[in-house]
Design a protein around this motif. Structure first.
Motif, PDB file in Angstrom:
ATOM      1  N   VAL A  15       0.831  -1.204   0.000  1.00 53.95           N
ATOM      2  CA  VAL A  15       0.000   0.000   0.000  1.00 53.95           C
ATOM      3  C   VAL A  15       0.873   1.265   0.000  1.00 53.95           C
ATOM      4  CG1 VAL A  15      -1.726   1.299   1.306  1.00 53.95           C
ATOM      5  CG2 VAL A  15      -1.956  -1.187   1.084  1.00 53.95           C
ATOM      6  N   ASP A  34       9.986   3.265   6.846  1.00 50.52           N
ATOM      7  CA  ASP A  34       9.587   1.950   7.361  1.00 50.52           C
ATOM      8  C   ASP A  34      10.499   1.548   8.501  1.00 50.52           C
ATOM      9  OD1 ASP A  34       7.678  -0.425   5.984  1.00 50.52           O
ATOM     10  OD2 ASP A  34       9.108  -1.072   7.509  1.00 50.52           O
ATOM     11  N   LYS A  35       9.934   0.838   9.456  1.00 51.23           N
ATOM     12  CA  LYS A  35      10.715   0.367  10.600  1.00 51.23           C
ATOM     13  C   LYS A  35      11.684  -0.739  10.189  1.00 51.23           C
ATOM     14  CE  LYS A  35       7.203  -2.994  12.187  1.00 51.23           C
ATOM     15  NZ  LYS A  35       7.676  -4.079  11.348  1.00 51.23           N
ATOM     16  N   GLY A  41       7.364  -4.550   3.136  1.00 50.97           N
ATOM     17  CA  GLY A  41       6.239  -4.686   4.056  1.00 50.97           C
ATOM     18  C   GLY A  41       6.362  -5.895   4.949  1.00 50.97           C
ATOM     19  N   ALA A  43       3.023  -7.963   5.915  1.00 54.10           N
ATOM     20  CA  ALA A  43       2.063  -8.873   5.267  1.00 54.10           C
ATOM     21  C   ALA A  43       2.398  -9.031   3.785  1.00 54.10           C
ATOM     22  CB  ALA A  43       0.652  -8.331   5.428  1.00 54.10           C
ATOM     23  N   SER A  44       2.792  -7.929   3.156  1.00 57.23           N
ATOM     24  CA  SER A  44       2.959  -7.960   1.689  1.00 57.23           C
ATOM     25  C   SER A  44       3.985  -8.988   1.234  1.00 57.23           C
ATOM     26  CB  SER A  44       3.382  -6.582   1.174  1.00 57.23           C
ATOM     27  OG  SER A  44       2.457  -5.607   1.599  1.00 57.23           O
ATOM     28  N   CYS A  50      -1.762 -13.817  -4.665  1.00 63.76           N
ATOM     29  CA  CYS A  50      -2.822 -13.863  -5.684  1.00 63.76           C
ATOM     30  C   CYS A  50      -3.233 -12.440  -6.013  1.00 63.76           C
ATOM     31  CB  CYS A  50      -4.085 -14.557  -5.164  1.00 63.76           C
ATOM     32  SG  CYS A  50      -3.811 -16.221  -4.601  1.00 63.76           S
ATOM     33  N   VAL A 175       8.397   4.896  13.405  1.00 72.54           N
ATOM     34  CA  VAL A 175       7.666   6.034  13.977  1.00 72.54           C
ATOM     35  C   VAL A 175       7.351   5.697  15.422  1.00 72.54           C
ATOM     36  CG1 VAL A 175       5.496   7.331  13.867  1.00 72.54           C
ATOM     37  CG2 VAL A 175       6.736   6.789  11.763  1.00 72.54           C
ATOM     38  N   ILE A 339      -6.891  -3.357   5.758  1.00 71.42           N
ATOM     39  CA  ILE A 339      -6.445  -3.922   4.469  1.00 71.42           C
ATOM     40  C   ILE A 339      -5.950  -5.335   4.772  1.00 71.42           C
ATOM     41  CG2 ILE A 339      -5.062  -3.443   2.400  1.00 71.42           C
ATOM     42  CD1 ILE A 339      -7.009  -1.132   3.349  1.00 71.42           C
ATOM     43  N   ARG A 340      -6.878  -6.235   4.876  1.00 68.39           N
ATOM     44  CA  ARG A 340      -6.579  -7.536   5.487  1.00 68.39           C
ATOM     45  C   ARG A 340      -6.107  -8.580   4.466  1.00 68.39           C
ATOM     46  NH1 ARG A 340     -10.035 -11.673   5.927  1.00 68.39           N
ATOM     47  NH2 ARG A 340     -11.848 -10.357   5.559  1.00 68.39           N
ATOM     48  N   SER A 342      -6.840  -8.932   1.018  1.00 65.91           N
ATOM     49  CA  SER A 342      -6.830  -8.697  -0.430  1.00 65.91           C
ATOM     50  C   SER A 342      -5.943  -7.504  -0.785  1.00 65.91           C
ATOM     51  CB  SER A 342      -8.263  -8.431  -0.908  1.00 65.91           C
ATOM     52  OG  SER A 342      -8.782  -7.307  -0.196  1.00 65.91           O
ATOM     53  N   GLY A 343      -5.126  -7.110   0.154  1.00 65.13           N
ATOM     54  CA  GLY A 343      -4.414  -5.830   0.025  1.00 65.13           C
ATOM     55  C   GLY A 343      -3.456  -5.733  -1.134  1.00 65.13           C
ATOM     56  N   LEU A 344      -2.903  -6.862  -1.543  1.00 59.69           N
ATOM     57  CA  LEU A 344      -1.980  -6.833  -2.675  1.00 59.69           C
ATOM     58  C   LEU A 344      -2.767  -6.479  -3.936  1.00 59.69           C
ATOM     59  CD1 LEU A 344       0.953  -7.711  -2.221  1.00 59.69           C
ATOM     60  CD2 LEU A 344       0.399  -9.868  -3.313  1.00 59.69           C
ATOM     61  N   THR A 345      -3.868  -7.195  -4.095  1.00 56.85           N
ATOM     62  CA  THR A 345      -4.737  -7.016  -5.260  1.00 56.85           C
ATOM     63  C   THR A 345      -5.309  -5.614  -5.339  1.00 56.85           C
ATOM     64  OG1 THR A 345      -5.400  -9.314  -5.016  1.00 56.85           O
ATOM     65  CG2 THR A 345      -6.854  -7.931  -6.294  1.00 56.85           C
TER      66      THR A 345
HETATM   67  C1  LIG Z   1      -1.236 -15.231   4.878  1.00 57.47           C
HETATM   68  C2  LIG Z   1      -1.646 -14.105   4.002  1.00 57.47           C
HETATM   69  C3  LIG Z   1      -2.174 -14.342   2.733  1.00 57.47           C
HETATM   70  C4  LIG Z   1      -2.581 -13.278   1.927  1.00 57.47           C
HETATM   71  N1  LIG Z   1      -2.936 -13.508   0.632  1.00 57.47           N
HETATM   72  C5  LIG Z   1      -3.227 -12.466  -0.191  1.00 57.47           C
HETATM   73  C6  LIG Z   1      -3.460 -12.672  -1.570  1.00 57.47           C
HETATM   74  O1  LIG Z   1      -3.342 -13.772  -2.081  1.00 57.47           O
HETATM   75  N2  LIG Z   1      -3.811 -11.612  -2.327  1.00 57.47           N
HETATM   76  C7  LIG Z   1      -3.916 -10.357  -1.819  1.00 57.47           C
HETATM   77  O2  LIG Z   1      -4.263  -9.453  -2.556  1.00 57.47           O
HETATM   78  N3  LIG Z   1      -3.635 -10.121  -0.522  1.00 57.47           N
HETATM   79  C8  LIG Z   1      -3.277 -11.143   0.289  1.00 57.47           C
HETATM   80  N4  LIG Z   1      -2.980 -10.934   1.602  1.00 57.47           N
HETATM   81  C9  LIG Z   1      -3.172  -9.596   2.154  1.00 57.47           C
HETATM   82  C10 LIG Z   1      -2.057  -8.677   1.787  1.00 57.47           C
HETATM   83  O3  LIG Z   1      -0.819  -9.303   1.960  1.00 57.47           O
HETATM   84  C11 LIG Z   1      -2.168  -7.444   2.694  1.00 57.47           C
HETATM   85  O4  LIG Z   1      -3.479  -6.953   2.672  1.00 57.47           O
HETATM   86  C12 LIG Z   1      -1.237  -6.355   2.171  1.00 57.47           C
HETATM   87  O5  LIG Z   1       0.044  -6.884   1.979  1.00 57.47           O
HETATM   88  C13 LIG Z   1      -1.208  -5.218   3.146  1.00 57.47           C
HETATM   89  O6  LIG Z   1      -0.225  -4.321   2.695  1.00 57.47           O
HETATM   90  P1  LIG Z   1       0.202  -3.114   3.599  1.00 57.47           P
HETATM   91  O7  LIG Z   1       1.180  -2.326   2.824  1.00 57.47           O
HETATM   92  O8  LIG Z   1      -1.026  -2.443   4.101  1.00 57.47           O
HETATM   93  O9  LIG Z   1       0.862  -3.792   4.896  1.00 57.47           O
HETATM   94  P2  LIG Z   1       2.298  -4.401   5.149  1.00 57.47           P
HETATM   95  O10 LIG Z   1       2.829  -5.136   4.003  1.00 57.47           O
HETATM   96  O11 LIG Z   1       2.201  -5.161   6.419  1.00 57.47           O
HETATM   97  O12 LIG Z   1       3.209  -3.127   5.350  1.00 57.47           O
HETATM   98  C14 LIG Z   1       3.113  -2.321   6.487  1.00 57.47           C
HETATM   99  C15 LIG Z   1       4.473  -1.722   6.730  1.00 57.47           C
HETATM  100  O13 LIG Z   1       4.367  -0.778   7.801  1.00 57.47           O
HETATM  101  C16 LIG Z   1       5.584  -0.805   8.513  1.00 57.47           C
HETATM  102  N5  LIG Z   1       5.405  -0.247   9.856  1.00 57.47           N
HETATM  103  C17 LIG Z   1       4.604  -0.739  10.837  1.00 57.47           C
HETATM  104  N6  LIG Z   1       4.727   0.020  11.939  1.00 57.47           N
HETATM  105  C18 LIG Z   1       5.620   0.993  11.656  1.00 57.47           C
HETATM  106  C19 LIG Z   1       6.170   2.072  12.409  1.00 57.47           C
HETATM  107  N7  LIG Z   1       5.838   2.308  13.685  1.00 57.47           N
HETATM  108  N8  LIG Z   1       7.075   2.872  11.800  1.00 57.47           N
HETATM  109  C20 LIG Z   1       7.440   2.661  10.521  1.00 57.47           C
HETATM  110  N9  LIG Z   1       6.956   1.643   9.769  1.00 57.47           N
HETATM  111  C21 LIG Z   1       6.058   0.834  10.334  1.00 57.47           C
HETATM  112  C22 LIG Z   1       5.943  -2.282   8.543  1.00 57.47           C
HETATM  113  O14 LIG Z   1       7.313  -2.485   8.808  1.00 57.47           O
HETATM  114  C23 LIG Z   1       5.524  -2.747   7.165  1.00 57.47           C
HETATM  115  O15 LIG Z   1       6.608  -2.740   6.264  1.00 57.47           O
HETATM  116  C24 LIG Z   1      -2.521 -11.967   2.419  1.00 57.47           C
HETATM  117  C25 LIG Z   1      -1.954 -11.722   3.675  1.00 57.47           C
HETATM  118  C26 LIG Z   1      -1.470 -12.776   4.433  1.00 57.47           C
HETATM  119  C27 LIG Z   1      -0.755 -12.489   5.704  1.00 57.47           C
END
Ligand SMILES: Cc1cc2nc3c(=O)[nH]c(=O)nc-3n(C[C@H](O)[C@H](O)[C@H](O)COP(=O)(O)OP(=O)(O)OC[C@H]3O[C@@H](n4cnc5c(N)ncnc54)[C@H](O)[C@@H]3O)c2cc1C
Length: 477
Positions: A15, A34-35, A41, A43-44, A50, A175, A339-340, A342-345
């Motif tokens: 995201v 990013d920390k 990421g 989760a990412s 998918c 942060v 963003i649980r 489906s967040g990649l999509t």
């Molecule tokens: C098992 C599993 C299967 C999944 N399968 C799919 C799929 O097939 N298709 C799909 O579309 N989605 C899927 N998802 C969901 C998808 O991975 C997430 O919705 C998406 O990656 C969220 O992205 P994000 O950038 O919001 O979060 P993240 O990737 O978690 O990134 C958040 C970032 O914030 C940083 N951060 C946190 N706190 C701080 C702080 N205090 N200071 C600085 N940085 C900080 C972290 O270090 C991290 O890098 C799946 C998730 C999981 C866990």
């Protein structure tokens, strides 16, 4: 050190990097922090990868709307930034009469989500598409546009391109607090110094509730929903060419058998609600559950060809649902939560939508001249013909030195990974960029060589080379 910027993005996952790349089209100073020691990421980088049509999300929600609008954006992005994606399609086989009862509601959901090409195919049609699927199936749902994407390259490529367009990336930058005065964020405190920003976008995934609390805009909680996976070796004899999905459960899409863009078979995940945001342990029960379900989908799978197992933590919000808040209470604060799974999509749609909402709230967007829309990936030696390989070696002799035997990764690819924008600083960061250590031996052979190369290229001692940041030193100091 202190920083001043127009926009601070917290979190460099799918995201945050999508937002950074999108904002880099405009005349704005942007910092992405990013920390962690790398972009990618939490989760990412540990998800099922998918990139689906999201026919299974709840219709008429923000998630559904963004899923459908995200879809076409991937065609351009993956081409412009050389992100590997395979439009392999998915199959959800029906294995008994009980499951058959669920099919009409799944079709209705898909239809309500605007996904009209999901069709119920007969047993024979399914067997023709996917000969290794459970032959006892009574037919199944086929979703032809579902895709598999490289979840690593999706994030890395966008971060690299954002940097090429002027975004500053601060890693190992956690942060820790925010000073709010008169309804405005005055200062963001981080482990790399204070940041003064006109806009602060919270994309911190699992930790977004903690950031939201810092500005007093938190009426929700986030807990981890654990997913456990197996990765099978590329040379496992029984493979699939579509993503094979089980009938979804209320909390997840169920178990999947996934043909990754790199040629491995990925099997998982579980969906286990936890409280501890640091619990990344695999468990025997979890993995047994995954293996059982996967074998029901594809009975011939060789689970003994597992080369590694891992855990990803979904950021599960309570109350549930995608939430993109441009705060009225704290000027300039934008909170993205829920963003649980489906967040990649949906990440590309989230970026566009968030920026549009910010514009409505006063963010001035003036298009830049000279936005660099393309990014070239690292040329992959193992994909090339003998003639092309000879040419590569002639140009750069380091292409002639194989470092990772399993994946046939050369020294040149590793050196390039280190010296690109947002270059690799750790062994795992090299792995995510060029796959050295991703093969059957899981770095048993190449890790010492990768350590030497990182040390040499970064001008540090081998003892200072880490696996993934923090104190994860590869060698005894
Ligand atoms: C098992 C599993 C299967 C999944 N399968 C799919 C799929 O097939 N298709 C799909 O579309 N989605 C899927 N998802 C969901 C998808 O991975 C997430 O919705 C998406 O990656 C969220 O992205 P994000 O950038 O919001 O979060 P993240 O990737 O978690 O990134 C958040 C970032 O914030 C940083 N951060 C946190 N706190 C701080 C702080 N205090 N200071 C600085 N940085 C900080 C972290 O270090 C991290 O890098 C799946 C998730 C999981 C866990």
């Amino acid at each position: 050190m202190n920083y001043n910027t127009d926009v601070l993005i917290i979190g460099a996952g799918a995201v945050g990097t999508a937002i950074a790349r999108e904002l880099s089209k405009f005349q704005l100073d942007v910092i992405l922090c990013d920390k962690n020691d790398d972009v990618g990421g939490d989760a990412s980088k540990s998800c099922s990868s998918c990139c689906s049509t999201e026919s299974t999300v709840t219709p008429f929600t923000l998630e559904s709307k963004l899923a459908q609008s995200s879809r076409p954006l991937f065609y351009h992005l993956c081409e412009e930034l050389e992100i590997p994606i395979n439009f392999c399609g998915s199959i959800t086989p029906v294995l008994n009469e009980e499951q058959m009862k669920v099919i009409p509601s799944m079709q209705e959901k898909a239809f309500n989500n605007g996904v009209y090409d999901v069709e119920f195919l007969t047993h024979d049609e399914i067997m023709e598409l996917e000969p290794n699927i459970n032959p006892c199936n009574l037919g199944g749902l086929y979703s032809p546009r579902d895709a598999q994407i490289s979840q690593f390259m999706l994030v890395i490529a966008q971060a690299e391109n954002a940097v090429a367009n002027g975004v500053e990336v601060l890693l190992d930058c956690r942060v820790t607090g925010m000073e709010v005065k008169d309804g405005k964020i005055e200062t963001v405190n981080t482990t790399k110094g204070d940041i003064h920003a006109k806009w602060v976008i919270n994309c911190a995934g699992l930790y977004c509730d903690e950031i939201a609390k810092m500005v007093g805009e938190c009426d929700f909680t986030v807990h981890p929903r654990k997913g456990q996976f197996f990765i099978l070796s590329k040379d496992t004899p029984v493979k699939v060419s579509h993503t094979i999905m089980s009938i979804p459960t209320p909390t997840s899409r169920g178990t999947l058998v996934i043909p990754t863009v790199d040629g491995n078979i990925l099997v998982g995940p579980t969906a286990e609600d936890l409280q501890d945001k640091t619990d990344k342990k695999t468990t025997k029960e979890g993995l047994d559950f995954v293996a059982r379900n996967a074998l029901a989908l594809v009975p011939g799978l060789h689970m003994e060809d597992t080369i590694t197992q891992f855990v990803g933590l979904r950021p599960a919000r309570e109350p549930e649902g995608y939430n993109i808040l441009v705060s009225e209470k704290v000027k300039g604060y934008v909170g993205i939560s829920g963003i649980r799974s489906s967040g990649l999509t949906v990440s590309l749609g989230i970026a566009k939508y968030t920026i549009h909402e910010m514009q409505k709230a006063g963010l001035e967007l003036k298009r830049k001249n000279g936005f660099i829309k393309r990014r070239e990936g690292i040329v992959k030696f193992s994909d090339k013909s003998d003639e092309e390989k000879a040419k590569l070696i002639e140009k750069d002799p380091l292409y002639g030195k194989i470092i990772c035997r399993c994946e046939q990764i050369t020294e040149s690819e590793i050196v390039q990974a280190i010296h690109r924008p947002v270059g690799a600083r750790t062994v795992d960061a090299v792995k995510r960029r060029v796959r050295a250590g991703m093969g059957r031996c899981q770095g048993g052979f190449c890790s010492p060589l990768v350590i030497e190369i990182i040390a040499r290229e970064l001008n540090i001692s081998p003892e200072e080379v880490r696996k993934r940041g923090g104190v994860s030193y590869m060698l005894d100091k």
